[in-house]
Write a protein that holds these residues in place. Sequence first.
Motif, mmCIF file in Angstrom:
data_model
loop_
_atom_site.group_PDB
_atom_site.id
_atom_site.type_symbol
_atom_site.label_atom_id
_atom_site.label_comp_id
_atom_site.label_asym_id
_atom_site.label_seq_id
_atom_site.Cartn_x
_atom_site.Cartn_y
_atom_site.Cartn_z
ATOM 1 N N ASP A 171 94.296 33.903 100.570
ATOM 2 C CA ASP A 171 93.565 32.639 100.458
ATOM 3 C C ASP A 171 92.060 32.874 100.509
ATOM 4 O OD1 ASP A 171 95.989 31.315 100.280
ATOM 5 O OD2 ASP A 171 95.946 30.558 102.343
ATOM 6 N N LYS A 172 91.625 33.778 101.385
ATOM 7 C CA LYS A 172 90.197 34.094 101.487
ATOM 8 C C LYS A 172 89.692 34.762 100.205
ATOM 9 C CE LYS A 172 90.107 34.497 106.491
ATOM 10 N NZ LYS A 172 90.004 35.430 107.638
ATOM 11 N N ALA A 173 90.478 35.674 99.653
ATOM 12 C CA ALA A 173 90.086 36.344 98.401
ATOM 13 C C ALA A 173 90.002 35.327 97.267
ATOM 14 C CB ALA A 173 91.077 37.449 98.051
ATOM 15 N N ASP A 174 90.977 34.416 97.194
ATOM 16 C CA ASP A 174 90.971 33.390 96.149
ATOM 17 C C ASP A 174 89.770 32.455 96.292
ATOM 18 O OD1 ASP A 174 93.301 34.464 95.133
ATOM 19 O OD2 ASP A 174 94.609 32.910 95.971
ATOM 20 N N ALA A 175 89.435 32.087 97.530
ATOM 21 C CA ALA A 175 88.289 31.204 97.767
ATOM 22 C C ALA A 175 86.986 31.884 97.368
ATOM 23 C CB ALA A 175 88.240 30.772 99.233
ATOM 24 N N THR A 176 86.856 33.159 97.682
ATOM 25 C CA THR A 176 85.646 33.898 97.311
ATOM 26 C C THR A 176 85.535 34.022 95.796
ATOM 27 O OG1 THR A 176 85.741 35.144 99.377
ATOM 28 C CG2 THR A 176 84.386 36.068 97.621
ATOM 29 N N THR A 177 86.642 34.309 95.137
ATOM 30 C CA THR A 177 86.660 34.404 93.679
ATOM 31 C C THR A 177 86.277 33.070 93.049
ATOM 32 O OG1 THR A 177 88.350 36.118 93.727
ATOM 33 C CG2 THR A 177 88.113 34.906 91.674
ATOM 34 N N ALA A 178 86.839 31.986 93.561
ATOM 35 C CA ALA A 178 86.526 30.655 93.026
ATOM 36 C C ALA A 178 85.047 30.325 93.207
ATOM 37 C CB ALA A 178 87.393 29.596 93.696
ATOM 38 N N GLU A 179 84.490 30.676 94.354
ATOM 39 C CA GLU A 179 83.073 30.399 94.610
ATOM 40 C C GLU A 179 82.178 31.201 93.666
ATOM 41 O OE1 GLU A 179 79.655 28.814 95.845
ATOM 42 O OE2 GLU A 179 81.656 28.085 96.364
ATOM 43 N N LYS A 180 82.487 32.478 93.484
ATOM 44 C CA LYS A 180 81.686 33.307 92.566
ATOM 45 C C LYS A 180 81.781 32.770 91.140
ATOM 46 C CE LYS A 180 81.800 37.706 95.039
ATOM 47 N NZ LYS A 180 80.400 38.083 95.028
ATOM 48 N N THR A 181 82.949 32.304 90.749
ATOM 49 C CA THR A 181 83.138 31.751 89.408
ATOM 50 C C THR A 181 82.342 30.458 89.251
ATOM 51 O OG1 THR A 181 85.329 32.734 89.279
ATOM 52 C CG2 THR A 181 84.851 30.966 87.734
ATOM 53 N N ARG A 182 82.373 29.600 90.275
ATOM 54 C CA ARG A 182 81.600 28.348 90.220
ATOM 55 C C ARG A 182 80.112 28.631 90.065
ATOM 56 N NH1 ARG A 182 85.341 26.337 93.708
ATOM 57 N NH2 ARG A 182 84.243 27.040 95.549
ATOM 58 N N GLU A 183 79.621 29.623 90.822
ATOM 59 C CA GLU A 183 78.206 29.978 90.732
ATOM 60 C C GLU A 183 77.851 30.459 89.326
ATOM 61 O OE1 GLU A 183 77.555 32.921 93.751
ATOM 62 O OE2 GLU A 183 77.972 31.507 95.375
ATOM 63 N N LEU A 184 78.726 31.280 88.755
ATOM 64 C CA LEU A 184 78.461 31.850 87.431
ATOM 65 C C LEU A 184 78.525 30.804 86.330
ATOM 66 C CD1 LEU A 184 77.993 34.451 85.767
ATOM 67 C CD2 LEU A 184 80.472 34.607 85.558
ATOM 68 N N THR A 185 79.444 29.872 86.433
ATOM 69 C CA THR A 185 79.664 28.913 85.350
ATOM 70 C C THR A 185 78.989 27.563 85.604
ATOM 71 O OG1 THR A 185 81.752 28.190 86.338
ATOM 72 C CG2 THR A 185 81.862 29.967 84.707
ATOM 73 N N ALA A 186 78.130 27.499 86.604
ATOM 74 C CA ALA A 186 77.454 26.240 86.913
ATOM 75 C C ALA A 186 76.725 25.709 85.676
ATOM 76 C CB ALA A 186 76.468 26.441 88.045
ATOM 77 N N GLY A 187 76.962 24.452 85.362
ATOM 78 C CA GLY A 187 76.287 23.814 84.243
ATOM 79 C C GLY A 187 76.966 23.991 82.895
ATOM 80 N N LEU A 188 78.041 24.759 82.848
ATOM 81 C CA LEU A 188 78.744 24.939 81.573
ATOM 82 C C LEU A 188 79.829 23.878 81.431
ATOM 83 C CD1 LEU A 188 79.231 28.806 81.444
ATOM 84 C CD2 LEU A 188 77.581 27.445 80.195
ATOM 85 N N PRO A 189 80.043 23.390 80.239
ATOM 86 C CA PRO A 189 81.086 22.376 80.021
ATOM 87 C C PRO A 189 82.474 23.015 79.946
ATOM 88 C CG PRO A 189 79.987 22.861 77.963
ATOM 89 C CD PRO A 189 79.278 23.662 79.035
ATOM 90 N N ILE A 190 83.016 23.378 81.098
ATOM 91 C CA ILE A 190 84.325 24.037 81.166
ATOM 92 C C ILE A 190 85.357 22.999 81.575
ATOM 93 C CG2 ILE A 190 85.678 25.796 82.344
ATOM 94 C CD1 ILE A 190 83.054 27.367 82.586
ATOM 95 N N PRO A 191 86.489 22.938 80.881
ATOM 96 C CA PRO A 191 87.518 21.962 81.219
ATOM 97 C C PRO A 191 88.022 22.142 82.652
ATOM 98 C CG PRO A 191 88.033 23.081 79.151
ATOM 99 C CD PRO A 191 86.855 23.774 79.751
#
Length: 107
Positions: free
Chosen positions: A80-100
């Motif tokens: 769960d911790k690994a998944d949360a960290t991955t999700a956070e890094k992905t959110r930071e990278l894709t911030a502002g992109l029109p992703i479904p």
Amino acid sequence: MRDIMGMMGKVKEMQAKMEKMQADIALLEVEGKSGGGLVTVRLNGKGEMLGVKIDPSLFKEDEVEILEDLVIAAHKDAKDKADATTAEKTRELTAGLPIPPGMKFPF
């Protein structure tokens, strides 16, 4: 035509950032605990188990089932911790992109 070239440049830039993020996630190490710290599990960013520590007090014949449950719980905590960290890094990278919504990265 300039818009297309600009967009292609952004796509290449995003691709490079995604590759770096995937490499960073692969190097990630997280630790999950259960039983008040009696069982500890270490995972990498891919969810592969790197190590497990079990308190010697749990090595009793009549507590094998409890130990098995604690290992599973510690693994889930780390995952769960690994998944949360991955999700956070992905959110930071894709911030502002029109992703479904619901689209998962990395692919």
